[in-house]
Design a protein around this motif. Sequence first.
Motif, PDB file in Angstrom:
ATOM      1  N   GLY A  16       0.814  -1.213   0.000  1.00 13.65           N
ATOM      2  CA  GLY A  16       0.000   0.000   0.000  1.00 13.65           C
ATOM      3  C   GLY A  16       0.849   1.264   0.000  1.00 13.65           C
ATOM      4  N   HIS A  17       0.156   2.407   0.058  1.00 17.65           N
ATOM      5  CA  HIS A  17       0.822   3.707  -0.064  1.00 17.65           C
ATOM      6  C   HIS A  17       1.785   3.994   1.090  1.00 17.65           C
ATOM      7  N   VAL A  18       1.526   3.388   2.249  1.00 16.74           N
ATOM      8  CA  VAL A  18       2.426   3.566   3.385  1.00 16.74           C
ATOM      9  C   VAL A  18       3.395   2.383   3.502  1.00 16.74           C
ATOM     10  N   GLY A  19       2.865   1.175   3.335  1.00 19.50           N
ATOM     11  CA  GLY A  19       3.686  -0.021   3.538  1.00 19.50           C
ATOM     12  C   GLY A  19       4.838  -0.131   2.558  1.00 19.50           C
ATOM     13  N   TYR A  36       3.852  -8.465   2.909  1.00 13.75           N
ATOM     14  CA  TYR A  36       2.706  -9.376   2.830  1.00 13.75           C
ATOM     15  C   TYR A  36       1.475  -8.536   2.513  1.00 13.75           C
ATOM     16  N   ASP A  37       0.754  -8.897   1.441  1.00 12.79           N
ATOM     17  CA  ASP A  37      -0.417  -8.099   1.048  1.00 12.79           C
ATOM     18  C   ASP A  37      -1.446  -9.019   0.389  1.00 12.79           C
ATOM     19  N   LEU A  38      -2.719  -8.720   0.615  1.00 11.64           N
ATOM     20  CA  LEU A  38      -3.797  -9.506  -0.002  1.00 11.64           C
ATOM     21  C   LEU A  38      -3.902  -9.236  -1.503  1.00 11.64           C
ATOM     22  N   GLY A  91      -5.081  -0.438   5.499  1.00  6.98           N
ATOM     23  CA  GLY A  91      -5.924   0.753   5.464  1.00  6.98           C
ATOM     24  C   GLY A  91      -6.941   0.739   6.603  1.00  6.98           C
ATOM     25  N   THR A  92      -7.331   1.943   7.051  1.00  7.72           N
ATOM     26  CA  THR A  92      -8.343   2.048   8.115  1.00  7.72           C
ATOM     27  C   THR A  92      -9.416   3.049   7.668  1.00  7.72           C
ATOM     28  N   PRO A  93     -10.151   2.699   6.597  1.00  7.75           N
ATOM     29  CA  PRO A  93     -11.117   3.675   6.053  1.00  7.75           C
ATOM     30  C   PRO A  93     -12.384   3.792   6.910  1.00  7.75           C
ATOM     31  N   SER A 126      -0.796   1.619  11.187  1.00  6.21           N
ATOM     32  CA  SER A 126      -1.994   2.261  10.622  1.00  6.21           C
ATOM     33  C   SER A 126      -2.440   3.374  11.565  1.00  6.21           C
ATOM     34  N   THR A 127      -3.197   4.328  11.026  1.00 11.42           N
ATOM     35  CA  THR A 127      -3.800   5.363  11.875  1.00 11.42           C
ATOM     36  C   THR A 127      -5.051   4.762  12.494  1.00 11.42           C
ATOM     37  N   VAL A 128      -5.014   4.518  13.789  1.00  7.37           N
ATOM     38  CA  VAL A 128      -6.071   3.692  14.394  1.00  7.37           C
ATOM     39  C   VAL A 128      -6.992   4.512  15.290  1.00  7.37           C
ATOM     40  N   PHE A 263     -10.006  13.723   6.143  1.00  5.51           N
ATOM     41  CA  PHE A 263     -11.439  13.628   6.432  1.00  5.51           C
ATOM     42  C   PHE A 263     -11.721  12.427   7.333  1.00  5.51           C
ATOM     43  N   LYS A 264     -11.186  11.261   6.940  1.00  5.48           N
ATOM     44  CA  LYS A 264     -11.552  10.054   7.708  1.00  5.48           C
ATOM     45  C   LYS A 264     -10.948  10.076   9.114  1.00  5.48           C
ATOM     46  N   ASP A 265      -9.788  10.700   9.262  1.00  7.45           N
ATOM     47  CA  ASP A 265      -9.221  10.746  10.610  1.00  7.45           C
ATOM     48  C   ASP A 265      -9.958  11.757  11.481  1.00  7.45           C
TER      49      ASP A 265
END
Length: 404
Positions: A16-19, A36-38, A91-93, A126-128, A263-265
Amino acid sequence: MGPEAAVDVTIVGGCGHVGLPLGIAFADRGLTVRLYDLNADACDTVNRAELPFAEPGAAEILSEVIAAGRLSATTDVSSVARADHVVVVIGTPIDEHHNPDLNAVQAAIEEIADNLVDGQLLVLRSTVYPGVTAMVEQLVARKGLEVDVAFCPERIAEGRAMTELYELPQIVASRSPRAIERATKLFRNLTHEVLLLEPEEAELAKLFTNTWRYIKFATANQLFMMANDFGLDYERIRTALAFNYPRAADLPGAGFAAGPCLFKDTMQLAAFNNNNFQLGQASVMVNEGLPLYVVARLEQQFDLSDMTVGILGMSFKAGSDDIRSSLSYKLKRILRFKARAVLCTDPYVTVDPDLVPLEAVLAPPSTGGADLLVIATPHPEYVAFTTDVPVVDIWNLRDGGVRV
Ligand SMILES: NC(=O)c1ccc[n+]([C@@H]2O[C@H](COP(=O)([O-])OP(=O)(O)OC[C@H]3O[C@@H](n4cnc5c(N)ncnc54)[C@H](O)[C@@H]3O)[C@@H](O)[C@H]2O)c1
């Protein structure tokens, strides 16, 4: 690096964009890294030494570390067992009702739990939602695992990862002194400045960081609309008030404030505080309302129903190919309802088959080009093109744009 080899770090969500930038940076500093990624396509792309998305400065190092055998990607969950450190950056959308999924990280860790082994350091990145670190600690303890848990939030901005990963101080948080020591050592491979917080403090620190930025953008956008409604130029006012006046230097310019994080955070923080976050919620209304404001103002000047409108820039920020939560798409939806036709273009975005080349948008209206242009994303490519039709430029990218 063979698939069975033990590595220093496995990154869950590693393509992902961070990993991915993180994995590339660790490998660049000499560590062995498995992603490791799905997402099997993204893993294949990375293993071919290609980036699945744009990240300046990453491609060269990716080629080097893949060639050196220090980085590889896999969809095989058992790879989690063969690493000293496991870093989770999935991701934590938020969902369509703006609710955060409180269990996203926990669920991902449940999925990998059978492959965690005693003695590992598990780093949440992740931002949790606040409390997730404690939840993961309990999950690990319930499974009887002797695994150290730390929360070390990522604070890079997309597009700047390959410099900021080495420059930004790293916040490290854990209730275990050994986990603090191990996480500190791990991130000292990238940066020398490490700050220690309690896990809950660190969870809030990350959310406060993004929310603060989002509120600042909302302030600018509200002031822009206020000045504009009064017939005045916000950018002229901002430039004057900030000139040699450091206390106001951080007032941003106006523009679409969007993307996958801010926005999501802000919504994560609102949910955490029992939906009581007026300043954050007002910021959502202001920032998400800007495309509607722009169109409403344009309707006062133009008969949109008889016009083809060209939207320049579909990614959520300049120089990026990332369209996640981009307000350009909100603008497009509104204009498709109001205008005769809408043409969209972006020099970076590759995932949207409806985009057309810039030349097609800039073609004379009589041959299918746009009658009116709106710069939605301030890509540098939009500073200097020539056109005879009006250009709406709330970003103040060019001289002589039309006021909305
Ligand atoms: N994008 C940013 O600039 C940025 C900056 C700082 C922090 N963050 C935070 O970092 C986290 C990740 O964001 P991102 O932008 O990299 O998201 P992303 O969607 O780009 O990447 C997440 C990756 O995780 C993979 N994945 C999802 N569930 C998985 C699972 N159960 N097992 C293995 N892989 C899985 C996905 O396939 C994807 O490749 C989020 O919490 C985000 O808020 C993002």
